[in-house]
Write an enzyme that holds these catalytic residues in place. Sequence first.
Site, PDB file in Angstrom:
ATOM      1  N   ASP A 171       0.949  -1.516   0.462  1.00 19.29           N
ATOM      2  CA  ASP A 171      -0.047   0.284  -0.055  1.00 19.29           C
ATOM      3  C   ASP A 171       1.022   0.956   0.276  1.00 19.29           C
ATOM      4  OD1 ASP A 171      -1.492  -2.635   0.692  1.00 19.29           O
ATOM      5  OD2 ASP A 171      -2.804  -1.016   0.880  1.00 19.29           O
ATOM      6  N   THR A 172       0.909   1.407  -1.558  1.00 22.03           N
ATOM      7  CA  THR A 172       2.063   2.363  -1.971  1.00 22.03           C
ATOM      8  C   THR A 172       2.205   3.761  -1.710  1.00 22.03           C
ATOM      9  OG1 THR A 172       2.409   0.713  -3.547  1.00 22.03           O
ATOM     10  CG2 THR A 172       3.823   2.415  -3.506  1.00 22.03           C
TER      11      THR A 172
END
Length: 287
Positions: free
Chosen positions: A98-99
Amino acid sequence: YSLGPNSQGLATLQQLNIMERFDIRAMGFQSAAAIHHGAEAKRLAFEDRARYYADPSFYDVPADWLISKDYAAERARLIRPDSILQTVFAGKAPTRGDTTYFTTADKDGMMVSIIQSNYRGMGSGLAPDGLGFMLQNRGEMFALTDGHPNVYAPAKRPFQTIIPGFAVKDGAPWLSFGVMGGDMQPQGQAQIISNMVDFDLSLQEAGDSPRWRHGGGSEPTGEVTPGTGLLHLESGVPAATRKALVDLGWTIGESDGSFGGYQAIERWPGRYAAATEMRKDGVALAY
């Protein structure tokens, strides 16, 4: 420019090399032909991603061959303008021994492209005592098939997806950018470059433009989804384009919000342009 294995940066370069073999500009912005050729280039590149991308300390990744113009020409010849490739395979490499994303630039022309992710939500869910951050769990992306280049081994780095993007024009720094979102990253990066180079869109327009995302095929974990997969289209893709893609044989998936998150800085002589994503939180600041 992009990151090499054990990341997936080569996939952006492979897609662009294949797309370069076609006159995308003449096909038309947001046309069925342009999306069709881009999605087929993605499918071909991702088969190589599944087959060859791994920790180069443990596996001799044929990176130079994968991003060569000759190999791109070979792969591009597989694409048909009037039909979908029913089966795609990785290329056969020649035998040999989850960038969160952000970019910044300063008055001296230094540009930095950075991306970070814990992977699955909160990562491993484990935090070192007193340090205030979660440990990642990207070991989930190992393959567990004996003989696979990305098979788990002690001290080996797993395949991973995070790829900050950077591009030059005429040998000079031009674009520091990223598109967050797992498998969407190389697909989105290729679309941004194509929007700017093939269709002359501005930095913000290139990000605001409707995107496509193809899901399906082979994965670096050893998983395989049979068939031609789903071609997801954002709601802004014209209805005529959607119909033409269906007529070509594509199965259209939902506009499910999985089209990434984009941030970018473009360098011009003596100044910069900045763009941010309309699909999620983001901001462009000058100082």
